[in-house]
Motif scaffolding. Structure first.
Motif, PDB file in Angstrom:
ATOM      1  N   ILE A 174      -1.068   1.698  27.128  1.00 50.08           N
ATOM      2  CA  ILE A 174      -0.879   1.376  25.720  1.00 50.08           C
ATOM      3  C   ILE A 174      -2.210   1.031  25.056  1.00 50.08           C
ATOM      4  CG2 ILE A 174      -0.481  -1.105  25.993  1.00 50.08           C
ATOM      5  CD1 ILE A 174       1.841  -0.817  23.985  1.00 50.08           C
ATOM      6  N   GLY A 175      -3.208   0.655  25.845  1.00 46.36           N
ATOM      7  CA  GLY A 175      -4.521   0.318  25.312  1.00 46.36           C
ATOM      8  C   GLY A 175      -5.278   1.508  24.747  1.00 46.36           C
ATOM      9  N   LEU A 176      -4.785   2.710  25.018  1.00 49.43           N
ATOM     10  CA  LEU A 176      -5.445   3.928  24.531  1.00 49.43           C
ATOM     11  C   LEU A 176      -4.796   4.501  23.286  1.00 49.43           C
ATOM     12  CD1 LEU A 176      -5.983   5.872  27.885  1.00 49.43           C
ATOM     13  CD2 LEU A 176      -7.689   4.656  26.548  1.00 49.43           C
ATOM     14  N   MET A 177      -3.733   3.882  22.812  1.00 52.96           N
ATOM     15  CA  MET A 177      -2.910   4.518  21.797  1.00 52.96           C
ATOM     16  C   MET A 177      -3.327   4.113  20.383  1.00 52.96           C
ATOM     17  SD  MET A 177      -0.974   6.408  23.532  1.00 52.96           S
ATOM     18  CE  MET A 177       0.082   6.922  22.190  1.00 52.96           C
ATOM     19  N   PRO A 178      -3.756   5.083  19.575  1.00 58.35           N
ATOM     20  CA  PRO A 178      -4.080   4.814  18.178  1.00 58.35           C
ATOM     21  C   PRO A 178      -2.880   5.062  17.284  1.00 58.35           C
ATOM     22  CG  PRO A 178      -4.713   7.044  18.695  1.00 58.35           C
ATOM     23  CD  PRO A 178      -4.072   6.474  19.948  1.00 58.35           C
ATOM     24  N   SER A 179      -3.004   4.705  16.022  1.00 53.83           N
ATOM     25  CA  SER A 179      -1.969   5.059  15.050  1.00 53.83           C
ATOM     26  C   SER A 179      -2.568   5.096  13.657  1.00 53.83           C
ATOM     27  CB  SER A 179      -0.791   4.080  15.087  1.00 53.83           C
ATOM     28  OG  SER A 179      -1.109   2.865  14.420  1.00 53.83           O
ATOM     29  N   ALA A 180      -1.872   5.805  12.777  1.00 51.58           N
ATOM     30  CA  ALA A 180      -2.247   5.853  11.362  1.00 51.58           C
ATOM     31  C   ALA A 180      -1.007   5.588  10.538  1.00 51.58           C
ATOM     32  CB  ALA A 180      -2.831   7.222  11.010  1.00 51.58           C
ATOM     33  N   SER A 181      -1.129   4.770   9.511  1.00 52.25           N
ATOM     34  CA  SER A 181      -0.058   4.569   8.544  1.00 52.25           C
ATOM     35  C   SER A 181      -0.544   5.148   7.223  1.00 52.25           C
ATOM     36  CB  SER A 181       0.273   3.075   8.399  1.00 52.25           C
ATOM     37  OG  SER A 181       0.818   2.582   9.611  1.00 52.25           O
ATOM     38  N   ILE A 182       0.104   6.243   6.818  1.00 59.20           N
ATOM     39  CA  ILE A 182      -0.370   7.035   5.691  1.00 59.20           C
ATOM     40  C   ILE A 182       0.257   6.548   4.396  1.00 59.20           C
ATOM     41  CG2 ILE A 182      -0.565   9.357   4.737  1.00 59.20           C
ATOM     42  CD1 ILE A 182      -2.118   8.909   7.358  1.00 59.20           C
ATOM     43  N   GLY A 183      -0.579   6.304   3.392  1.00 54.20           N
ATOM     44  CA  GLY A 183      -0.108   5.898   2.083  1.00 54.20           C
ATOM     45  C   GLY A 183      -0.413   6.951   1.039  1.00 54.20           C
ATOM     46  N   GLU A 184       0.117   6.758  -0.131  1.00 54.73           N
ATOM     47  CA  GLU A 184      -0.128   7.720  -1.200  1.00 54.73           C
ATOM     48  C   GLU A 184      -1.575   7.664  -1.685  1.00 54.73           C
ATOM     49  OE1 GLU A 184       2.775   6.754  -4.114  1.00 54.73           O
ATOM     50  OE2 GLU A 184       4.410   7.761  -3.062  1.00 54.73           O
ATOM     51  N   HIS A 185      -2.237   6.532  -1.519  1.00 60.31           N
ATOM     52  CA  HIS A 185      -3.620   6.385  -1.944  1.00 60.31           C
ATOM     53  C   HIS A 185      -4.501   5.924  -0.787  1.00 60.31           C
ATOM     54  CE1 HIS A 185      -2.222   7.068  -6.002  1.00 60.31           C
ATOM     55  NE2 HIS A 185      -1.350   6.085  -5.871  1.00 60.31           N
ATOM     56  N   THR A 186      -4.226   4.743  -0.246  1.00 63.91           N
ATOM     57  CA  THR A 186      -4.998   4.192   0.867  1.00 63.91           C
ATOM     58  C   THR A 186      -4.151   4.229   2.129  1.00 63.91           C
ATOM     59  OG1 THR A 186      -6.202   2.719  -0.620  1.00 63.91           O
ATOM     60  CG2 THR A 186      -6.219   2.159   1.714  1.00 63.91           C
ATOM     61  N   SER A 187      -4.785   4.534   3.263  1.00 61.73           N
ATOM     62  CA  SER A 187      -4.085   4.550   4.542  1.00 61.73           C
ATOM     63  C   SER A 187      -4.688   3.514   5.486  1.00 61.73           C
ATOM     64  CB  SER A 187      -4.144   5.947   5.170  1.00 61.73           C
ATOM     65  OG  SER A 187      -3.491   6.889   4.337  1.00 61.73           O
ATOM     66  N   LEU A 188      -3.919   3.124   6.495  1.00 54.50           N
ATOM     67  CA  LEU A 188      -4.318   2.063   7.414  1.00 54.50           C
ATOM     68  C   LEU A 188      -4.283   2.587   8.839  1.00 54.50           C
ATOM     69  CD1 LEU A 188      -3.256  -1.645   7.312  1.00 54.50           C
ATOM     70  CD2 LEU A 188      -2.829  -0.348   9.402  1.00 54.50           C
ATOM     71  N   PHE A 189      -5.275   2.178   9.634  1.00 50.63           N
ATOM     72  CA  PHE A 189      -5.432   2.699  10.992  1.00 50.63           C
ATOM     73  C   PHE A 189      -5.567   1.532  11.966  1.00 50.63           C
ATOM     74  CE2 PHE A 189      -6.823   5.589   7.795  1.00 50.63           C
ATOM     75  CZ  PHE A 189      -6.284   6.807   8.189  1.00 50.63           C
ATOM     76  N   GLU A 190      -4.781   1.581  13.051  1.00 48.26           N
ATOM     77  CA  GLU A 190      -4.753   0.460  13.995  1.00 48.26           C
ATOM     78  C   GLU A 190      -4.290   0.930  15.362  1.00 48.26           C
ATOM     79  OE1 GLU A 190      -1.574  -2.405  13.392  1.00 48.26           O
ATOM     80  OE2 GLU A 190      -0.437  -0.921  12.241  1.00 48.26           O
ATOM     81  N   PRO A 191      -4.725   0.250  16.431  1.00 45.01           N
ATOM     82  CA  PRO A 191      -4.168   0.522  17.753  1.00 45.01           C
ATOM     83  C   PRO A 191      -2.753  -0.054  17.818  1.00 45.01           C
ATOM     84  CG  PRO A 191      -5.581  -1.394  17.849  1.00 45.01           C
ATOM     85  CD  PRO A 191      -5.706  -0.846  16.448  1.00 45.01           C
ATOM     86  N   LEU A 207       0.814  -1.207   0.000  1.00 43.06           N
ATOM     87  CA  LEU A 207       0.000   0.000   0.000  1.00 43.06           C
ATOM     88  C   LEU A 207       0.856   1.269   0.000  1.00 43.06           C
ATOM     89  CD1 LEU A 207      -2.836  -0.960   2.528  1.00 43.06           C
ATOM     90  CD2 LEU A 207      -2.864  -1.132   0.036  1.00 43.06           C
ATOM     91  N   GLY A 208       2.175   1.100   0.082  1.00 41.36           N
ATOM     92  CA  GLY A 208       3.066   2.263   0.107  1.00 41.36           C
ATOM     93  C   GLY A 208       2.838   3.135   1.327  1.00 41.36           C
ATOM     94  N   LEU A 209       2.681   2.496   2.491  1.00 42.32           N
ATOM     95  CA  LEU A 209       2.398   3.237   3.723  1.00 42.32           C
ATOM     96  C   LEU A 209       3.706   3.833   4.248  1.00 42.32           C
ATOM     97  CD1 LEU A 209      -0.035   0.666   5.379  1.00 42.32           C
ATOM     98  CD2 LEU A 209      -0.595   2.594   3.879  1.00 42.32           C
ATOM     99  N   TYR A 210       4.005   5.024   3.798  1.00 46.87           N
ATOM    100  CA  TYR A 210       5.332   5.601   4.017  1.00 46.87           C
ATOM    101  C   TYR A 210       5.481   6.341   5.338  1.00 46.87           C
ATOM    102  CZ  TYR A 210       3.354  10.138   2.669  1.00 46.87           C
ATOM    103  OH  TYR A 210       2.612  11.286   2.613  1.00 46.87           O
ATOM    104  N   ALA A 211       4.379   6.630   6.021  1.00 49.98           N
ATOM    105  CA  ALA A 211       4.464   7.407   7.260  1.00 49.98           C
ATOM    106  C   ALA A 211       3.570   6.810   8.327  1.00 49.98           C
ATOM    107  CB  ALA A 211       4.048   8.852   7.000  1.00 49.98           C
ATOM    108  N   ASN A 212       4.103   6.660   9.518  1.00 52.67           N
ATOM    109  CA  ASN A 212       3.316   6.222  10.668  1.00 52.67           C
ATOM    110  C   ASN A 212       3.125   7.405  11.606  1.00 52.67           C
ATOM    111  OD1 ASN A 212       3.548   4.783  13.727  1.00 52.67           O
ATOM    112  ND2 ASN A 212       2.108   3.881  12.300  1.00 52.67           N
ATOM    113  N   LEU A 213       1.876   7.672  11.956  1.00 52.58           N
ATOM    114  CA  LEU A 213       1.560   8.771  12.868  1.00 52.58           C
ATOM    115  C   LEU A 213       1.138   8.196  14.214  1.00 52.58           C
ATOM    116  CD1 LEU A 213      -0.644  11.034  10.540  1.00 52.58           C
ATOM    117  CD2 LEU A 213       1.843  10.787  10.603  1.00 52.58           C
TER     118      LEU A 213
END
Length: 356
Positions: free
Chosen positions: A260-277, A99-105
């Motif tokens: 740690i149970g409260l922590m979200p994250s986003a992995s940003i892609g050029e088209h589609t992005s992925l979101f996970e705890p 997915l080209g997830l180049y950045a994790n937030l």
């Protein structure tokens, strides 16, 4: 047109927590009329059990054609003896690559209701509000490597760290864009006194920052950053760094908020992005209905913000989570005497009840 959300529960508590997040998103959709459409696919150990591969083509293709991916967690003791290339964790690595997830937030925010859970003193951690922007598909993790070779009569192994200007350029621009909507400060973390890649990183960062005079840039060595996160976390706004340093610093920062149970994250892609705890699959409590769903619910808020550009809806979820915690609701991982102990479903319903 419907916004297609691919839900990948994965393993362990993955189904329970993604079910919670989907329930919250459905309530948000009812309020804001976003037109969300959910579909479910396997990955990780669950996919290996069914298809003998951790990331089936069907799952990958669906993810590529979605507006966003909501991901649970993968892994567990059950698959410890599976061949390395078939381990459940290969699913998330494969998604990052394909997915080209180049950045994790990683947002790290300490709310007053949970200050006592932080390992830091309250006067140090109060007011902490950081976003860590980690480059995700470059650097030493994706460079050439050698597991074993003979060199001058002895065995050695090596991993190659490298970065190109375009890789640094896009991650720094993303960090600056995020900072523009916050407190307008970016801390770029490197090891430029030792590493050639860090010197390229610093040169490139300085050049890009010159295009954004409203955002303040500071450079910091990674060892100093690790210390400052522990003694002065409120000094940070947005941190941007490479894959290796970001991996370590984001896990250090994850404990500042107390769970740690409260922590979200986003992995940003050029088209589609992925979101996970950021927590794992917790197979020891899977199926018991006691998992903390808030990290996944907050990941759903990030999905609304970064993929669907529904800022008001994202803020609505985040405010509901803050209010639920302020009211004293606690799942088992956070419960202490004097609070209201709730299970996964009850916590989810408490959040939904605050979205009017």
């Amino acid at each position: 047109m419907p916004k297609k959300i691919v839900v990948i529960p994965g393993d362990g508590i993955g189904k329970e927590i993604t079910d919670s997040a989907v329930a919250v998103l459905k309530k948000i959709d009812n309020k804001y009329k976003i037109d969300l459409e959910f579909s479910y696919y396997d990955a990780g150990g669950a996919a290996y059990d069914k298809f003998k591969k951790p990331l089936p083509e069907e799952t990958l293709n669906a993810a590529k054609n979605s507006a966003a991916v909501l991901f649970g967690a993968v892994g567990g003791d059950k698959w410890d003896n599976v061949a390395p290339e078939l381990r459940p964790e290969k699913a998330i690595l494969g998604l990052r690559k394909e997915l080209g997830l180049y950045a994790n937030l990683r947002p790290v925010k300490t709310i007053d209701a949970l200050i006592k859970y932080s390992p830091l003193k309250s006067d140090i951690v109060r007011g902490t509000d950081i976003v860590i922007v980690r480059e995700l598909i470059g650097g030493i993790y994706f460079g050439e490597k050698c597991e074993r070779e003979k060199y001058k009569g002895t065995e050695r192994a090596w991993d190659l760290e490298n970065y190109s200007i375009p890789e640094v350029d896009r991650i720094v621009r993303l960090a600056i864009k995020i900072a523009e909507g916050r407190r307008k400060k970016v801390t770029s973390v490197d090891k430029a006194n030792v590493l050639a890649t860090s010197r390229l990183w610093r040169r490139t960062t300085a050049k890009i920052a010159g295009e954004y005079p409203m955002v303040k840039l500071e450079n910091m060595y990674v060892d100093n950053c690790a210390m400052q996160l522990a003694i002065n976390p409120t000094a940070f706004d947005v941190i941007v760094t490479g894959n290796l340093f970001g991996d370590i610093l984001s896990d250090e920062a994850a404990v500042l908020g107390g769970s740690i149970g409260l922590m979200p994250s986003a992995s940003i892609g050029e088209h589609t992005s992925l979101f996970e705890p950021i927590h794992g699959s917790a197979p020891d409590i899977a199926g018991r209905g006691i998992a903390n769903p808030l990290g996944t619910i907050l990941s759903a808020a990030m999905l609304l913000r970064y993929s669907l550009h529904e800022e008001a809806a994202a803020c609505d979820i985040e405010a509901a989570v803050d209010e639920v915690l302020a009211a004293g609701y606690r799942t088992a991982d956070l419960f202490t005497a004097g609070f209201k102990k709730v299970n996964t479903f009850e916590m989810t319903q408490a959040v939904i009840g605050l979205i009017k």
